[in-house]
Scaffold this motif. Structure first.
Motif, PDB file in Angstrom:
ATOM      1  N   UNK A   6       0.005   4.906  -1.435  1.00 42.15           N
ATOM      2  CA  UNK A   6       0.739   6.160  -1.577  1.00 42.15           C
ATOM      3  C   UNK A   6       2.230   5.940  -1.720  1.00 42.15           C
TER       4      UNK A   6
ATOM      5  N   UNK B  32      -4.905  10.514   5.567  1.00 41.48           N
ATOM      6  CA  UNK B  32      -4.656   9.148   5.092  1.00 41.48           C
ATOM      7  C   UNK B  32      -5.940   8.451   4.649  1.00 41.48           C
TER       8      UNK B  32
ATOM      9  N   UNK C  12      -6.837   8.322   0.528  1.00 43.63           N
ATOM     10  CA  UNK C  12      -6.220   7.544  -0.547  1.00 43.63           C
ATOM     11  C   UNK C  12      -6.067   6.083  -0.150  1.00 43.63           C
ATOM     12  N   UNK C  13      -5.942   5.244  -1.181  1.00 39.97           N
ATOM     13  CA  UNK C  13      -5.775   3.818  -0.932  1.00 39.97           C
ATOM     14  C   UNK C  13      -4.318   3.437  -0.772  1.00 39.97           C
TER      15      UNK C  13
ATOM     16  N   UNK D  99       5.584   7.784  -0.633  1.00 37.00           N
ATOM     17  CA  UNK D  99       6.057   8.791   0.316  1.00 37.00           C
ATOM     18  C   UNK D  99       7.490   9.163  -0.047  1.00 37.00           C
TER      19      UNK D  99
ATOM     20  N   UNK E 105       0.820  -1.204   0.000  1.00 34.98           N
ATOM     21  CA  UNK E 105       0.000   0.000   0.000  1.00 34.98           C
ATOM     22  C   UNK E 105       0.857   1.259   0.000  1.00 34.98           C
ATOM     23  N   UNK E 106       2.114   1.113   0.384  1.00 35.40           N
ATOM     24  CA  UNK E 106       2.959   2.297   0.426  1.00 35.40           C
ATOM     25  C   UNK E 106       4.352   1.998  -0.072  1.00 35.40           C
TER      26      UNK E 106
ATOM     27  N   UNK F 271      -6.634  18.182   4.606  1.00 39.45           N
ATOM     28  CA  UNK F 271      -7.222  17.696   5.856  1.00 39.45           C
ATOM     29  C   UNK F 271      -8.683  18.096   5.994  1.00 39.45           C
ATOM     30  N   UNK F 272      -9.097  19.141   5.253  1.00 42.32           N
ATOM     31  CA  UNK F 272     -10.488  19.585   5.359  1.00 42.32           C
ATOM     32  C   UNK F 272     -11.377  18.953   4.285  1.00 42.32           C
TER      33      UNK F 272
ATOM     34  N   UNK G 257       4.352   5.758   9.824  1.00 40.40           N
ATOM     35  CA  UNK G 257       3.992   4.848   8.740  1.00 40.40           C
ATOM     36  C   UNK G 257       4.802   3.556   8.826  1.00 40.40           C
TER      37      UNK G 257
ATOM     38  N   UNK H   8       0.383  13.567  12.831  1.00 37.05           N
ATOM     39  CA  UNK H   8      -1.038  13.896  12.953  1.00 37.05           C
ATOM     40  C   UNK H   8      -1.584  14.479  11.650  1.00 37.05           C
TER      41      UNK H   8
ATOM     42  N   UNK I 253      -0.643  13.442   8.689  1.00 34.65           N
ATOM     43  CA  UNK I 253      -0.909  12.275   7.848  1.00 34.65           C
ATOM     44  C   UNK I 253      -2.207  11.590   8.284  1.00 34.65           C
ATOM     45  N   UNK I 254      -2.421  11.550   9.602  1.00 36.57           N
ATOM     46  CA  UNK I 254      -3.654  10.947  10.115  1.00 36.57           C
ATOM     47  C   UNK I 254      -4.886  11.629   9.522  1.00 36.57           C
ATOM     48  N   UNK I 255      -4.790  12.949   9.370  1.00 36.61           N
ATOM     49  CA  UNK I 255      -5.939  13.708   8.875  1.00 36.61           C
ATOM     50  C   UNK I 255      -6.219  13.446   7.397  1.00 36.61           C
TER      51      UNK I 255
END
Lengths: 453, 534
Positions: A171, A165, A168-169, A173, A37-38, A137-138, A206, A159, A161-163
């Protein structure tokens, strides 16, 4: 460690271009056809990270996979969109932006294939949509993007990335592990050692949760000259070495006006010849905005411009004039940057970039002038010792780096060994700032010009 | 350390007295705070030795654990502590006022206003030092997962009835104390060093005795001499004249006084247990009581000076007028208190051992917002703090020398007056940098247009005012500065925007380990390695 991580894989030493090409191919293969996935890519300074991001984006778009790109600042986003638009003028690109005044670079308006909006819904259906982590994030979506590229992932906080993640399926990085870690204005010791510590970097979190993800590394720095790559690699990337794409003699810096024998002129000549120069002022404890050091920095910049510099590099056969936009000044603190700017303005110089390490990340110049973070300090705090800060300041240049510093930093370092509390469960970062500072200082001392202003 | 704090510390060194770094009090002080002076046992983390606790400065309640390694005695101590703290806390839970809160309607998903209770006031816990606040947190953690016999009849070591509840409250106090600007749990040394700068280091400021000596030295003595005495002076028996504020005790006290007293207590207890008849038991019980009294006297002798010092510090702080934004921040503390009251009433489980990824990220974001808000509010409330920001180039003050009316371009031109301010400050202004001033408590934004020297060491800054001028073509009266006005603009924003909404914990993404597992699950011990077996 896989073979893909080794720049010298395949027996003989590859030439830089081939080594870089091989690494890029492996990254794209994992990104486009891998099962994970990454994919994580570590990129040392100037190793072609942006080129990689643009290439991966174009290939994903060509494969018909909807792609979102997450960058950290608006300047980075605009830069990426422009690069994408340059590479493919037909490809529709979305620029998601905030509703502040002047939310994006006006240069985007000239690109017919770039659509801009404050709402993600307006950009639906475009092959690539680019925005900052803060804006993403919004965003709320019903259907996540098939793919994402997260740029400067080592400077993104966990945090943040938490907002995003959930958007997307899978990624890619990309980032530079040697640069400044993300920071928080409040203490986060409470969460130190947790795998999802919100103030840690996105990549740390991650990989803590997904240790099986493939990790790649770009092995060649195209920015750093042959004089700088070994030092930066050894001091800041001791376990993941890289080399420069050019050799000694490939780049030259010369000046039309000969030296007047002053300290600034001598250090300029030293740096032009060796790639490094240290202008050392007499020892003294000073406030952060040390007037003498600030003046010395400004004086060096002024002489760089006055002496009619010309840079020869692999990019062109003819010497390119060293103009104000090819010079930058780096400091640790914003008030220092402001003081240098004011001093330069006093000389009538307003178009040289003066900024802190945080803001210089990802930028490239021919010559940089650096006010050493520890210059004139009575103590060495974690902030000033941070490895990433020195790494950013010492790796922005294509030709030469001139450091302005007060004498006594070596003694200061010896008086202040690292005393940060050890947190359980936190991976110790190598090298520590103390060691990296000593390594850089040691090399700089070979190119020292003492000056009493 | 900012330049102005460095200056204040240098002045403190040269004058031998602490220098004020604030002209108003920046934290809420309750009319009736609960002061808690705990001591802990050396060598055993979290084993309380005793405490002074109470709201009446003349009548503290002394709690002592005569043998700190005895878990039953420790539980008795905690039960007694619960008897003091919980009635104090609960007294604030019942007095409520009506308030409005915006919530997301679960059916429509819209933001709607709902009327809820807000506790009219909240309890306030004051401990001597930062280490004391950490100890509160530790006590909370050690108690909140305990089971009482009522909750779980089969539990092997049931806790006294109200101890787990005390643990939940102390945990809440400890967690809230990490929010910048909050006042539910205050460490007095932090509070005093916020308002005064001494001539010693920040670490030394954690010693309550020497900090107070710098701020308010005894008549005729200089602050540094008094501070040195508070830190080092010992009596003929080698005991510190000013015992440390704890919770750690002085080793000389532990070795010479406390250890023999505890040994005597243990001997008396063993002897009592071995008594063979009633008369002997009576005698030996008397000896045990005397031994216990000796320990109680010792603990009181080491906590009482700190107790008095805490109240001394509170007096000093009460003499300062309260900052204008302090009630606003205290209201947030009241919301926090009310919310935890509601969680307990609703029968929710205690706070988990560690935060999950989403909770941790939410807390960090909230604290960063509170820190930025606090920094701005303190500067707006206090000219001395603002002076520090001005010195750092983050604000400037000056006189308006010119106002030129101008309008925005577009279909409906709005007023965008150009205001020239003469200042001697050196703000770090760049092209179109936004600056803000407080207009009737609301921030008014302007942008930097140009700068020129006034030929007299100062600078003339031209600013374009951007908002808060009403909807009309002409700005509302009083909304634009006039010539001759004194104004102060900041480069930092006055209020904070809320951050993005994070996913629910059950929606934690794969990058962060997916949804958290069972919060009650007991973590597995680390696997045994070769180093474990020597």
């Amino acid at each position: 460690m896989t073979a893909a991580l080794d720049p010298h894989a395949g027996g003989g030493v590859l030439d830089p271009g081939a080594a870089a090409g091989r690494a890029t191919d492996a990254i794209l293969r994992d990104t486009l056809h891998g099962t994970h996935r990454g994919v994580v890519v570590d990129s040392p300074p100037g190793a072609g990270k942006s080129t990689l991001v643009v290439r991966a984006a174009l290939e994903l778009a060509a494969a018909g996979r909807p792609l979102m790109i997450v960058a950290q600042t608006n300047a980075q986003v605009d830069d990426l969109v422009l690069r994408l638009a340059e590479k493919d003028a037909e490809l529709p690109v979305g620029r998601l932006h905030s509703s502040d005044t002047d939310p994006y670079d006006k240069a985007l308006d000239a690109r017919p294939n770039v659509r801009k909006s404050t709402k993600a819904a307006d950009l639906a259906g475009l092959g690539i949509v680019v925005s900052t982590a803060a804006k993403w994030a919004h965003v709320k979506v019903d259907e996540p993007w098939r793919h994402a590229i997260v740029d400067e992932a080592y400077q993104m906080r966990s945090d943040a990335l938490l907002a995003v993640a959930g958007l997307f399926e899978r990624a890619l990085f990309v980032g530079d592990p040697g640069q400044l870690d993300p920071f928080s204005i409040v203490g986060g010791e409470q969460w130190a050692g947790l795998s999802y510590d919100p103030s840690a970097s996105a990549v740390t979190t991650l990989l803590a949760h997904n240790p099986e993800l493939p990790q790649h590394r770009l092995p060649v720095s195209w920015r750093l000259p042959a004089s700088a790559a070994p030092l930066v690699s050894g001091a800041f990337y001791p376990y993941t070495p890289f080399r420069s794409g050019t050799d000694h003699g490939d780049r030259r810096l010369s000046f039309a006006v000969p030296s007047d024998g002053s300290g600034p002129d001598r250090v300029i000549d030293e740096a032009a010849g060796a790639g490094w120069g240290l202008l050392e002022l007499p020892p003294r404890h000073t406030p952060r905005t040390d007037p003498e050091a600030v003046h010395a920095v400004a004086q060096v910049v002024r002489r760089l411009l006055e002496r009619g510099g010309a840079a020869v590099s692999e990019r062109s056969d003819d010497p390119v004039p060293l103009t104000a936009d090819r010079i930058a000044v780096g400091t640790a603190h914003r008030d220092q940057a402001a003081s240098v700017r004011a001093a330069l303005a006093g000389f009538g110089i307003t178009d040289v970039v003066v900024d802190t390490a945080n803001r210089l990340q990802g930028r490239e110049y021919d010559v940089t002038v650096v006010l050493h973070p520890l210059s004139g300090r009575p103590d060495a705090t974690a902030f000033h010792l941070e490895t990433g800060r020195l790494c950013v300041l010492a790796s922005r240049h294509r030709h030469a780096c001139i450091v302005v510093c007060r004498e006594g930093v070596a003694e200061l370092l010896d008086d202040h060994p690292s005393t940060e509390p050890v947190q359980l469960g936190v991976t110790v970062k190598f090298p520590d700032g103390w060691e990296a500072n000593h390594a850089v200082l040691d090399r700089l001392s070979e190119h020292r010009v003492a000056w009493r202003p | 350390m900012s330049l102005i704090t460095t200056l204040a510390r240098l002045e403190a060194v040269s004058t031998g007295r602490a220098r004020p770094t604030a002209t108003v009090r920046h934290r809420h002080l309750s009319e009736r705070p609960l002061v808690f002076v705990p001591l802990t046992t050396a060598g055993e983390a979290g084993a309380p030795l005793g405490a002074l606790v109470g709201t009446d400065r003349d009548a503290p309640r002394l709690l002592v654990v005569p043998q700190p390694r005895d878990r039953d005695l420790r539980f008795a101590f905690l039960a007694e502590l619960a008897d003091v703290v919980l009635p104090y806390v609960e007294a604030y839970a019942d007095a409520v006022e009506a308030a409005e809160r915006t919530e997301t309607d679960p059916e429509t998903g819209k933001r709607v206003k709902v009327e809820v209770d807000l506790c009219a006031d909240a309890p306030q816990l004051i401990v001597p030092s930062r280490a004391g606040a950490d100890f509160v947190r530790l006590l909370g953690r050690s108690m909140r997962f305990r089971r009482t016999a009522e909750q779980d009849p089969g539990t092997p070591h049931p806790a006294p009835p109200r101890v787990p509840l005390l643990g939940r409250w102390l945990t809440h106090f400890g967690e809230r104390a990490r929010v910048p600007g909050s006042s539910l749990l205050l460490a007095l040394t932090d509070l005093l060093s916020r308002h005064w700068a001494t001539g010693q280091s920040g670490v030394e400021d954690q010693h309550l005795g020497s900090l107070l000596a710098w701020i308010d030295p005894p008549a005729g003595e200089s602050g540094d001499a008094a501070a040195r005495r508070a830190e080092l002076a010992r009596d003929a028996d080698g005991q510190l004249l000013c015992p440390p504020a704890g919770p750690a005790t002085d080793p000389a006290f532990d070795n010479k006084l406390l250890a023999p007293a505890i040994e005597a207590y243990d001997r008396a207890r063993t002897a009592l247990a071995a008594a063979e008849d009633g008369a002997e038991a009576d005698d030996r019980f008397g000896a045990l009581t005397a031994a216990e009294q000796r320990i109680r006297d010792l603990v009181e002798s080491r906590t009482r000076p700190t107790w008095d010092a805490v109240w001394h510090g509170i007096d000093l702080l009460r003499a300062l007028p309260e900052g204008a934004h302090v009630p606003d921040r205290w209201t947030r503390d009241r919301w926090s208190f009310t919310a935890h009251r509601d969680r307990i009433t609703a029968g929710e489980p205690p706070q988990p051992r560690v935060d999950d990824a989403v909770t941790a990220a939410n807390k960090l974001a909230a604290r960063e917002r509170e820190q930025a808000r606090l920094d701005a509010q303190e500067a707006l409330d206090d000219p001395l703090v603002m002076a520090g920001r001005r010195l750092a180039g983050e604000a400037f003050a000056g006189e308006v020398t010119d106002v030129v009316m101008a309008y925005s371009e577009g279909r409906r031109p709005s007023p965008r007056p150009l205001v020239t301010v003469r200042t001697e400050d050196l703000p770090h202004l760049g092209e179109r940098t936004k600056v803000y001033r407080s207009l009737e408590g609301k921030p008014q934004a302007a942008e930097f247009v140009a700068q020129e020297g006034d030929g007299d060491g100062g600078a003339l800054l031209v600013l374009r005012v951007l908002d808060k001028m009403g909807r009309g073509k002409e700005p509302e009266p009083g909304s634009v500065p006039e010539k001759g006005d004194r104004v102060c603009f900041t480069l930092f924003e006055h209020d904070q925007r809320g951050g993005p909404k994070l996913p629910d914990p059950e929606e934690t993404p794969w990058t962060h380990g997916g949804p958290p597992g069972d919060p009650d699950a007991v973590p597995q011990p680390d696997p045994l390695t070769e180093e474990d077996v020597l």
